[in-house]
Write an enzyme that holds these catalytic residues in place. Sequence first.
Site, PDB file in Angstrom:
ATOM      1  CB  ILE A 195      -6.263  -3.287   2.682  1.00 52.78           C
ATOM      2  CG1 ILE A 195      -5.197  -4.114   1.792  1.00 52.78           C
ATOM      3  CG2 ILE A 195      -5.384  -2.387   3.593  1.00 52.78           C
ATOM      4  CD1 ILE A 195      -5.675  -5.196   0.732  1.00 52.78           C
ATOM      5  N   GLY A 237     -10.664   1.258  -2.697  1.00 49.59           N
ATOM      6  CA  GLY A 237      -9.125   1.395  -2.783  1.00 49.59           C
ATOM      7  C   GLY A 237      -8.531   0.418  -2.088  1.00 49.59           C
ATOM      8  CD  GLU A 238      -8.706   0.559   2.783  1.00 50.62           C
ATOM      9  OE1 GLU A 238      -8.707  -0.703   3.075  1.00 50.62           O
ATOM     10  OE2 GLU A 238      -9.152   1.471   3.583  1.00 50.62           O
ATOM     11  N   GLY A 239      -6.317  -1.461  -2.522  1.00 55.05           N
ATOM     12  CA  GLY A 239      -6.083  -2.736  -2.957  1.00 55.05           C
ATOM     13  C   GLY A 239      -6.927  -3.941  -2.401  1.00 55.05           C
ATOM     14  CB  ILE A 283      -0.922  -0.029   1.373  1.00 57.56           C
ATOM     15  CG1 ILE A 283      -1.752  -1.373   1.427  1.00 57.56           C
ATOM     16  CG2 ILE A 283      -1.859   1.179   1.162  1.00 57.56           C
ATOM     17  CD1 ILE A 283      -2.504  -1.506   0.174  1.00 57.56           C
TER      18      ILE A 283
END
Length: 337
Positions: free
Chosen positions: A105, A304-306, A71
């Site tokens: 995440i 988001g955040e992966g 991240i």
Amino acid sequence: MSQTFQSLDDFRSLLAQAPNPDSAARDLAEARNGQLTKPPGALGRLEDLAIWYAGWRGDARPAVTAPQVVIFAGNHGVTAQGVSAFPAEVTEQMVLNFQQGGAAINQLSKTFGARMTVHALSLDRPTADFTKSPAMTEAELLEALQTGWNAVDTDTDLLVTGEMGIGNTTSAAAIAQALFGGDAADWTGRGTGVDDAGLANKTRVVAEAVALHGGQGDGIEALRRLGGRELAAMAGATARARALRIPVILDGFICCAAAACLEATAPGALDHCVAGHVSAEAGHGAVLAKLNKDPLLSLGLRLGEGSGAALAISILQAAIACHSGMSTFAEAGVSDA
């Protein structure tokens, strides 16, 4: 590994000279897939994913043992234009949350056995407001690319990159319009949840930015002018993964906009990548279509955040487990006639 490029042109050269998959391993994996105890094509895309993964790892019967989630966080000067529903201070607060294990995440990485690291990039030094000047100098872009490059562990066998940065959907929308054309409204969404007036303002900002910077160079130059440090770091990590033949799962709109800068600079630069999901953010599906990436999941995510890519780790793990763990007809003593 320390940096191996000293300039943006060095980085461009690395993209142009990136390795390709091992065709022999891919052919062997395809042959093995045809011998497994199932009807041809019965596992659908899982079969294609396993063969694709085997080619990049150079192993006809691979395993996923060391997934990594990285991240990157950065702050954007364009937030001065009122493009987000949240203040820039939230970026640093969320970095602390990541570090303390409290974000979505963190839970997803833990669930799928991925090592997770967090890199904050000069949060006290936002990029420039790109409606007035390029977001980054060449030196700043190079530093961020190198941070991403160096963040990838050499023993990683599957990579996910994620981001945190208030204002970064504005950056992603501007990059998408600069690379793919159309109107600002085609690419601009609500991000953190701006209202109608906020969306109109955000669309104005994207249009002004692209009017100032559009058409001035390749994808790397678009990243410098319209990106952010966290987008650049994601691009650097994705490029490093290619150099190591590590398959990558792309996350949402921001991640894919950053990756698109690589593809626009060196066509084929994303051949080692699959799209983890299509998000609810406006423009993401269109970017995936431009990149010719069919998403593995569609769950309405926009965090988001992966997070969407981390969820898709499970899909890759399942594909590889079936491919490498199933018996062939001969091994099982089952007739394939």
